[in-house]
Design a protein around this motif. Sequence first.
Motif, PDB file in Angstrom:
ATOM      1  N   VAL A  71      38.455  35.115  39.854  1.00 19.66           N
ATOM      2  CA  VAL A  71      37.005  35.328  39.754  1.00 19.66           C
ATOM      3  C   VAL A  71      36.327  34.476  40.813  1.00 19.66           C
ATOM      4  CG1 VAL A  71      34.983  35.178  38.256  1.00 19.66           C
ATOM      5  CG2 VAL A  71      37.227  35.698  37.270  1.00 19.66           C
ATOM      6  N   GLN A  72      35.462  35.100  41.617  1.00 23.53           N
ATOM      7  CA  GLN A  72      34.788  34.388  42.701  1.00 23.53           C
ATOM      8  C   GLN A  72      33.342  34.846  42.804  1.00 23.53           C
ATOM      9  OE1 GLN A  72      36.289  35.475  46.528  1.00 23.53           O
ATOM     10  NE2 GLN A  72      35.247  33.804  47.571  1.00 23.53           N
ATOM     11  N   ILE A  73      32.412  33.897  42.870  1.00 27.20           N
ATOM     12  CA  ILE A  73      31.005  34.226  43.099  1.00 27.20           C
ATOM     13  C   ILE A  73      30.843  34.435  44.602  1.00 27.20           C
ATOM     14  CG2 ILE A  73      28.623  33.410  42.952  1.00 27.20           C
ATOM     15  CD1 ILE A  73      29.488  31.840  40.433  1.00 27.20           C
ATOM     16  N   VAL A  74      30.487  35.669  45.001  1.00 29.33           N
ATOM     17  CA  VAL A  74      30.401  35.994  46.425  1.00 29.33           C
ATOM     18  C   VAL A  74      28.975  35.941  46.960  1.00 29.33           C
ATOM     19  CG1 VAL A  74      32.539  37.311  46.531  1.00 29.33           C
ATOM     20  CG2 VAL A  74      30.430  38.483  45.963  1.00 29.33           C
ATOM     21  N   SER A  75      27.973  36.040  46.099  1.00 28.23           N
ATOM     22  CA  SER A  75      26.594  35.878  46.542  1.00 28.23           C
ATOM     23  C   SER A  75      25.735  35.421  45.369  1.00 28.23           C
ATOM     24  CB  SER A  75      26.027  37.161  47.148  1.00 28.23           C
ATOM     25  OG  SER A  75      25.870  38.151  46.154  1.00 28.23           O
ATOM     26  N   GLY A  76      24.648  34.727  45.700  1.00 26.31           N
ATOM     27  CA  GLY A  76      23.737  34.246  44.671  1.00 26.31           C
ATOM     28  C   GLY A  76      24.174  32.942  44.044  1.00 26.31           C
ATOM     29  N   ASP A  77      24.917  32.145  44.781  1.00 25.21           N
ATOM     30  CA  ASP A  77      25.468  30.900  44.250  1.00 25.21           C
ATOM     31  C   ASP A  77      24.411  29.999  43.614  1.00 25.21           C
ATOM     32  OD1 ASP A  77      27.839  29.272  43.935  1.00 25.21           O
ATOM     33  OD2 ASP A  77      26.932  27.908  45.407  1.00 25.21           O
TER      34      ASP A  77
END
Length: 100
Positions: A71-77
């Motif tokens: 699971v990786q947050i790719v935008s909107g951190d």
Amino acid sequence: MTSASPFVTTSDDTATLVTLYVQPRASRTEVSGLHDGALRLRVAGPPVDGAANAQIIAFLATRLGIPKSAVQIVSGDSGRRKRVRIEGVSSEDAERMLVP
């Protein structure tokens, strides 16, 4: 990209993208429906020092039965609206396991 719903898309053969609207500092971490074309996720952690993002990753991994590394947050951190990349789960399975 194909779309199973407004908030879940398939980016390639092995990854699914999920759009989240995050509400930090909730009483507990849970999926609480939809918000403006995104899956609303209430998160108990505060939005400081990555605490809420870490809880998002842990919650999604547990809910989907996959390792946190998938699971990786790719935008909107640093914002409420986030795009999360999930490896090894189809868009149909992700939608089925995430939507209450």
